[in-house]
Motif scaffolding. Sequence first.
Motif, PDB file in Angstrom:
ATOM      1  N   ALA A  29     -22.542 -11.959   8.426  1.00 51.85           N
ATOM      2  CA  ALA A  29     -22.177 -10.650   7.886  1.00 51.85           C
ATOM      3  C   ALA A  29     -22.313 -10.635   6.369  1.00 51.85           C
ATOM      4  CB  ALA A  29     -20.744 -10.300   8.299  1.00 51.85           C
ATOM      5  N   GLU A  30     -21.843 -11.671   5.724  1.00 54.99           N
ATOM      6  CA  GLU A  30     -21.948 -11.795   4.273  1.00 54.99           C
ATOM      7  C   GLU A  30     -23.411 -11.739   3.831  1.00 54.99           C
ATOM      8  OE1 GLU A  30     -19.690 -15.002   1.831  1.00 54.99           O
ATOM      9  OE2 GLU A  30     -21.695 -15.809   2.205  1.00 54.99           O
ATOM     10  N   THR A  31     -24.290 -12.454   4.544  1.00 57.82           N
ATOM     11  CA  THR A  31     -25.704 -12.515   4.178  1.00 57.82           C
ATOM     12  C   THR A  31     -26.395 -11.176   4.378  1.00 57.82           C
ATOM     13  OG1 THR A  31     -25.760 -14.859   4.748  1.00 57.82           O
ATOM     14  CG2 THR A  31     -27.879 -13.731   4.616  1.00 57.82           C
ATOM     15  N   LEU A  32     -26.025 -10.457   5.420  1.00 52.84           N
ATOM     16  CA  LEU A  32     -26.617  -9.133   5.621  1.00 52.84           C
ATOM     17  C   LEU A  32     -26.392  -8.253   4.402  1.00 52.84           C
ATOM     18  CD1 LEU A  32     -25.644  -8.382   9.350  1.00 52.84           C
ATOM     19  CD2 LEU A  32     -27.934  -8.865   8.459  1.00 52.84           C
ATOM     20  N   ARG A  33     -25.194  -8.269   3.862  1.00 52.54           N
ATOM     21  CA  ARG A  33     -24.910  -7.455   2.675  1.00 52.54           C
ATOM     22  C   ARG A  33     -25.600  -8.037   1.438  1.00 52.54           C
ATOM     23  NH1 ARG A  33     -24.312  -3.307   5.317  1.00 52.54           N
ATOM     24  NH2 ARG A  33     -22.230  -2.594   5.972  1.00 52.54           N
ATOM     25  N   GLU A  34     -25.579  -9.341   1.289  1.00 56.41           N
ATOM     26  CA  GLU A  34     -26.220  -9.958   0.119  1.00 56.41           C
ATOM     27  C   GLU A  34     -27.719  -9.673   0.093  1.00 56.41           C
ATOM     28  OE1 GLU A  34     -25.291 -14.085   0.364  1.00 56.41           O
ATOM     29  OE2 GLU A  34     -23.370 -13.879  -0.682  1.00 56.41           O
ATOM     30  N   GLU A  39     -13.965  -4.277   1.667  1.00 56.45           N
ATOM     31  CA  GLU A  39     -14.544  -3.997   0.344  1.00 56.45           C
ATOM     32  C   GLU A  39     -16.070  -4.060   0.378  1.00 56.45           C
ATOM     33  OE1 GLU A  39     -12.682  -6.933  -2.052  1.00 56.45           O
ATOM     34  OE2 GLU A  39     -10.741  -5.893  -2.131  1.00 56.45           O
ATOM     35  N   HIS A  40     -16.633  -4.800   1.314  1.00 61.73           N
ATOM     36  CA  HIS A  40     -18.085  -4.916   1.438  1.00 61.73           C
ATOM     37  C   HIS A  40     -18.611  -4.132   2.642  1.00 61.73           C
ATOM     38  CE1 HIS A  40     -17.197  -8.137  -1.385  1.00 61.73           C
ATOM     39  NE2 HIS A  40     -18.468  -8.097  -1.742  1.00 61.73           N
ATOM     40  N   ASP A  41     -17.807  -3.152   3.053  1.00 61.93           N
ATOM     41  CA  ASP A  41     -18.202  -2.223   4.110  1.00 61.93           C
ATOM     42  C   ASP A  41     -18.596  -2.946   5.398  1.00 61.93           C
ATOM     43  OD1 ASP A  41     -18.571   0.281   5.192  1.00 61.93           O
ATOM     44  OD2 ASP A  41     -20.669   0.449   4.561  1.00 61.93           O
ATOM     45  N   ILE A  42     -17.809  -3.978   5.736  1.00 64.10           N
ATOM     46  CA  ILE A  42     -17.985  -4.695   6.999  1.00 64.10           C
ATOM     47  C   ILE A  42     -16.806  -4.329   7.893  1.00 64.10           C
ATOM     48  CG2 ILE A  42     -18.042  -6.971   8.099  1.00 64.10           C
ATOM     49  CD1 ILE A  42     -19.361  -7.975   5.453  1.00 64.10           C
ATOM     50  N   ASP A  43     -17.107  -3.777   9.050  1.00 63.05           N
ATOM     51  CA  ASP A  43     -16.090  -3.325   9.992  1.00 63.05           C
ATOM     52  C   ASP A  43     -15.605  -4.518  10.806  1.00 63.05           C
ATOM     53  OD1 ASP A  43     -14.501  -2.051  11.824  1.00 63.05           O
ATOM     54  OD2 ASP A  43     -16.105  -0.879  12.771  1.00 63.05           O
TER      55      ASP A  43
END
Length: 444
Positions: free
Chosen positions: A46-51, A98-102
């Motif tokens: 999930a973190e990598t998808l946003r990065e 905060e990073h729009d991850i549900d």
Amino acid sequence: MPFPRTIGPGGVGRRVVGVGPARHAGDMTAETFVIVGASLAGGKAAETLREDGFDGRVVLVGAETEPPYERPPLSKGYLSGADDRSAAFLHEASWWAEHDIDWRPGTAAVGLDLQSRTLALHPADTLGYDRLLIATGSTPRTLEVPGADLDGVRYLRTLDQADALRRAFGRGEPVVVIGAGWIGLETAAAARGHGCPVTVVEMGTLPLQRVLGDEVATVYRDLHRAHGVDFRFGAGIGEFRGSGGAVQSVVLDDGSELAAGTVVVGVGVRPMTDLAQSAGLAVDNGIVTDARLRTSDPFVYACGDVASSFNPLLGRHLRVEHWANALGGGPAAARAMLGGTQEYAPLPYFFSDQYDLGMEYSGWVAPGEYDRVVFRGDPSVDAQAAPEFVAFWLREDRVLAGMNANVWDVNEDIQALVKAGLDGRPADPAKLADPSVPLPEVLA
């Protein structure tokens, strides 16, 4: 005691910009990516998808109520009392929103329909997805013997289980550990650090025998004995006995009885493949994936403990249960979901801390696949100090794996030797054993 770590290149690849999934080609903001398993692997995905710039919807489904965390502290720093509980978490709980991850804590995925691309959740909800990642990990194998449901018979996989064990060890009561694998031995070391009398019961003749072979397994037997652990080898469990619903002793299959205020069962894990199997995905000791972590369905991916992935470096499917695979596999899966074409080909790596012995292991050797072990340094356990050595597992003089124990800043050199061995290049065993010869100079 903290130990330095030097992890070599993970080979997780990079996103190929401009290649999007099929349903909304060119419009990734309209897509929904769902990750089942709020584990380290799932959280890193999930973190990598946003990065990497994905602007669509990201849903992270987790059966636990804790935010994603790393598991090594559960049997190492946190359980021993050296680290705070918060050190295990990947991010603070607020980071995900905060990073729009549900992030959906306390939510289990109970059904997967590959045709409609929908996921059924418990307690309620159905999610549609464009891409799905399964990172459900593994679950401890349980012992089915009389008394297995007594209070004080414990397993270690989750943070709340580590909480309970840490409280139990603080009472200083006798601890019996069932199974002399990594979890069993690390738990035994933590219990001894809290002052508990510890007995380890193991069916084999040495701890870690299948993983390390007799030569290095002997080191760990001697290390634990030097710290007061009593081993019962070649022993099975007959039953657990207790009073008032709480365990008081462990009865072995030869009738002998061991006092126990706490029992830790560490007899292995099984991958949590139920969701995949019921949906019709290919499963064989894990969810089968290719080198890009794609399952038998083109819209579903898998990574971490639950995945049996083809590793081009080793030329085989492999299911790896260690931290580094979750750390690298999550980002690799995320980039594949985004259209990346890089293969995930890591060299297996894991580490362990027990008492004053820290180690790193790189490579892969199945039982019976090596013909000798070469030591650089003295692996003998001294009551006054932990040993310092490097061990190499060889077949026809090719290095298949290496382990540095209390010898640091050599892991990248060891990985290079393993990769050379996989390419068919032999090493000179005499040079391997000679500490005066730099490791980059040992190839024949």
